[in-house]
Design a protein around this motif. Structure first.
Motif, PDB file in Angstrom:
ATOM      1  N   ALA A  42      36.731  33.190  47.791  1.00  0.00           N
ATOM      2  CA  ALA A  42      35.442  33.898  47.723  1.00  0.00           C
ATOM      3  C   ALA A  42      35.664  35.372  47.371  1.00  0.00           C
ATOM      4  CB  ALA A  42      34.708  33.762  49.056  1.00  0.00           C
ATOM      5  N   ILE A  43      36.668  35.973  47.995  1.00  0.00           N
ATOM      6  CA  ILE A  43      36.974  37.393  47.701  1.00  0.00           C
ATOM      7  C   ILE A  43      37.283  37.532  46.213  1.00  0.00           C
ATOM      8  CG2 ILE A  43      38.685  39.224  48.098  1.00  0.00           C
ATOM      9  CD1 ILE A  43      39.029  37.974  50.976  1.00  0.00           C
ATOM     10  N   ARG A  44      38.100  36.615  45.720  1.00  0.00           N
ATOM     11  CA  ARG A  44      38.488  36.642  44.299  1.00  0.00           C
ATOM     12  C   ARG A  44      37.251  36.563  43.401  1.00  0.00           C
ATOM     13  NH1 ARG A  44      39.241  32.195  40.956  1.00  0.00           N
ATOM     14  NH2 ARG A  44      40.713  32.448  39.223  1.00  0.00           N
ATOM     15  N   ALA A  45      36.338  35.643  43.769  1.00  0.00           N
ATOM     16  CA  ALA A  45      35.143  35.463  42.933  1.00  0.00           C
ATOM     17  C   ALA A  45      34.270  36.726  42.963  1.00  0.00           C
ATOM     18  CB  ALA A  45      34.349  34.255  43.439  1.00  0.00           C
ATOM     19  N   ILE A  46      34.150  37.339  44.123  1.00  0.00           N
ATOM     20  CA  ILE A  46      33.318  38.551  44.231  1.00  0.00           C
ATOM     21  C   ILE A  46      33.945  39.694  43.432  1.00  0.00           C
ATOM     22  CG2 ILE A  46      32.422  40.294  45.846  1.00  0.00           C
ATOM     23  CD1 ILE A  46      32.654  37.923  48.005  1.00  0.00           C
ATOM     24  N   VAL A  47      35.249  39.882  43.623  1.00  0.00           N
ATOM     25  CA  VAL A  47      35.934  40.995  42.935  1.00  0.00           C
ATOM     26  C   VAL A  47      35.831  40.809  41.420  1.00  0.00           C
ATOM     27  CG1 VAL A  47      38.232  41.960  42.465  1.00  0.00           C
ATOM     28  CG2 VAL A  47      37.507  41.545  44.827  1.00  0.00           C
ATOM     29  N   ARG A  48      36.097  39.608  40.959  1.00  0.00           N
ATOM     30  CA  ARG A  48      36.147  39.414  39.506  1.00  0.00           C
ATOM     31  C   ARG A  48      34.743  39.435  38.896  1.00  0.00           C
ATOM     32  NH1 ARG A  48      41.665  36.035  38.686  1.00  0.00           N
ATOM     33  NH2 ARG A  48      42.970  37.822  39.207  1.00  0.00           N
ATOM     34  N   THR A  49      33.759  38.911  39.629  1.00  0.00           N
ATOM     35  CA  THR A  49      32.387  38.973  39.097  1.00  0.00           C
ATOM     36  C   THR A  49      31.919  40.429  39.057  1.00  0.00           C
ATOM     37  OG1 THR A  49      31.944  36.824  40.106  1.00  0.00           O
ATOM     38  CG2 THR A  49      30.034  38.053  39.338  1.00  0.00           C
ATOM     39  N   ALA A  50      32.231  41.171  40.112  1.00  0.00           N
ATOM     40  CA  ALA A  50      31.818  42.582  40.157  1.00  0.00           C
ATOM     41  C   ALA A  50      32.429  43.340  38.972  1.00  0.00           C
ATOM     42  CB  ALA A  50      32.245  43.200  41.484  1.00  0.00           C
ATOM     43  N   ILE A  51      33.717  43.141  38.753  1.00  0.00           N
ATOM     44  CA  ILE A  51      34.381  43.874  37.666  1.00  0.00           C
ATOM     45  C   ILE A  51      33.809  43.432  36.309  1.00  0.00           C
ATOM     46  CG2 ILE A  51      36.616  44.189  36.485  1.00  0.00           C
ATOM     47  CD1 ILE A  51      37.872  44.201  39.362  1.00  0.00           C
ATOM     48  N   TYR A  52      33.562  42.161  36.176  1.00  0.00           N
ATOM     49  CA  TYR A  52      32.961  41.647  34.929  1.00  0.00           C
ATOM     50  C   TYR A  52      31.622  42.337  34.663  1.00  0.00           C
ATOM     51  CZ  TYR A  52      30.669  38.326  31.801  1.00  0.00           C
ATOM     52  OH  TYR A  52      29.993  37.764  30.759  1.00  0.00           O
TER      53      TYR A  52
END
Ligand code: F6P
Length: 346
Positions: A42-52
């Motif tokens: 979940a952390i990975r998905a949040i971080v990568r979506t935010a950066i995207y």
């Protein structure tokens, strides 16, 4: 790059923010309460979506306690590399008593302001959302929650992140226990986690063909269970697996064993307490997918102007539920599943 100054500086407005018209630039994310497998996904998905989306994610370490203490650090996409398959939480976690005080919440808010955090994503269970309800009554900062607990006891989602993995861990252990229970014709009492919730006991019990399941949500008659066991003994069905949630009315596996031994002369029981082994390990496919979908949805929801709601999955669809509804009442328990236990093990 001067790392510390970089953290505190507002980033220039990224191009893609112009499309979603949100003022949010810096998202803080944290895990809180008991860890659960899938939190890293979940952390990975949040971080990568935010950066995207052109946002800067910030990790808040050790849950609400870390928020109070300002344990906040900018995260880059590489910080979440190689984490989707790992149990635990790379952001660490804690259960903070201080956060439940006025002073603690004020300190936490001041740290968010100091770091220019515009919005939050928190991943946790019942305690996390109870804390969130109190915090957001007092302070106005948009937040989206994700259900992260092995207990599966939050309203607003069919399944919580980590539940599927925990149940599968319990199943693997109980299957092994059945081998030895069967060899010795013994009654095994297996205690699974769940101080206030019986989902792990119910799912693992049914999946392992347990003869009896004890859960906090439903009172069982001890006399009836004793009758069943004695009945089984008469028809030479000597192996029995009893799965009990740690928070059941009889006080867990040891106590239940003591009660049974007192009532059934000559009964041989063994107790196994699975404990924290259920909280660790690589997340299952279901948990990785749930985490990835909810993490992505959380960032998109913030950008769309949602606040103070938990993202969950109901009938396969992403849904949002206000924080206070997630914890206000006990999640409705699937009584029909309890009904089938005795029928299927006769
Ligand atoms: O996170 C949920 C849970 O695992 C419960 O099932 C259990 O009762 C509790 O946490 C144990 O908490 P702790 O690790 O703080 O002892």
């Amino acid at each position: 790059m001067d790392f510390l100054n970089y953290q505190f500086k507002k980033l220039p407005l990224p191009l893609n923010l112009q499309y979603h018209m949100s003022n949010i630039q810096r998202i803080g994310l944290m895990t809180s309460g008991g860890d659960s497998p899938g939190m890293n996904a979940a952390i990975r998905a949040i971080v990568r979506t935010a950066i995207y989306e052109g946002l800067q994610p910030f990790g808040i370490y050790r849950g609400y306690q870390g928020m109070i203490e300002g344990q906040i650090k900018a995260l880059q996409t590489t910080d979440v590399s190689n984490s989707i398959h790992r149990g635990g939480t790379i952001l660490k976690t804690a259960r903070s008593k201080e956060f439940m005080t006025e002073e603690g919440m004020k300190k936490a808010y001041e740290q968010l302001k100091k770091h220019d955090i515009d919005a939050l994503v928190m991943i946790g269970g019942d305690g996390t959302f109870r804390g969130a309800v109190e915090f957001f009554k007092r302070f106005d900062i948009p937040a989206i929650g994700l259900p992260g607990t092995i207990d599966n006891d939050l309203n607003g989602t069919d399944f919580t992140i980590g539940f599927d993995t925990a149940v599968n861990t319990a199943i693997q252990a109980i299957d092994k226990i059945r081998d030895t229970a069967d060899s010795h014709d013994r009654v095994f009492i297996v205690e699974v986690m769940g101080r206030d919730a019986g989902y792990i006991a119910l799912y693992s019990g049914i999946a392992c063909g347990a003869e009896h399941i004890f859960i906090p949500e439903k009172a069982e008659s001890l006399d009836m269970i004793i009758d069943h066991i004695q009945d089984d003994q008469l028809r030479k069905k000597l192996t029995n697996i009893i799965v009990v949630a740690e928070g059941d009315e009889f006080g867990g596996a040891q106590e239940l064993s003591r009660l049974l031994l007192a009532k059934i002369p000559g009964l041989e029981t063994r107790v196994t307490i699975l404990g924290h082994v259920q909280r660790g390990g690589a997340p299952t496919c279901n948990d990785r997918l749930l985490s990835s979908r909810l993490g992505y949805a959380a960032v998109q929801a913030l950008l769309a102007g949602k606040k103070n709601e938990m993202a969950g999955l109901i009938n396969g669809e992403i849904c949002f539920t206000p924080f206070n509804h997630c914890v206000k009442t006990r999640k409705p328990f699937p009584d029909d599943m309890m009904q089938i236990v005795h029928v299927l093990t006769k």
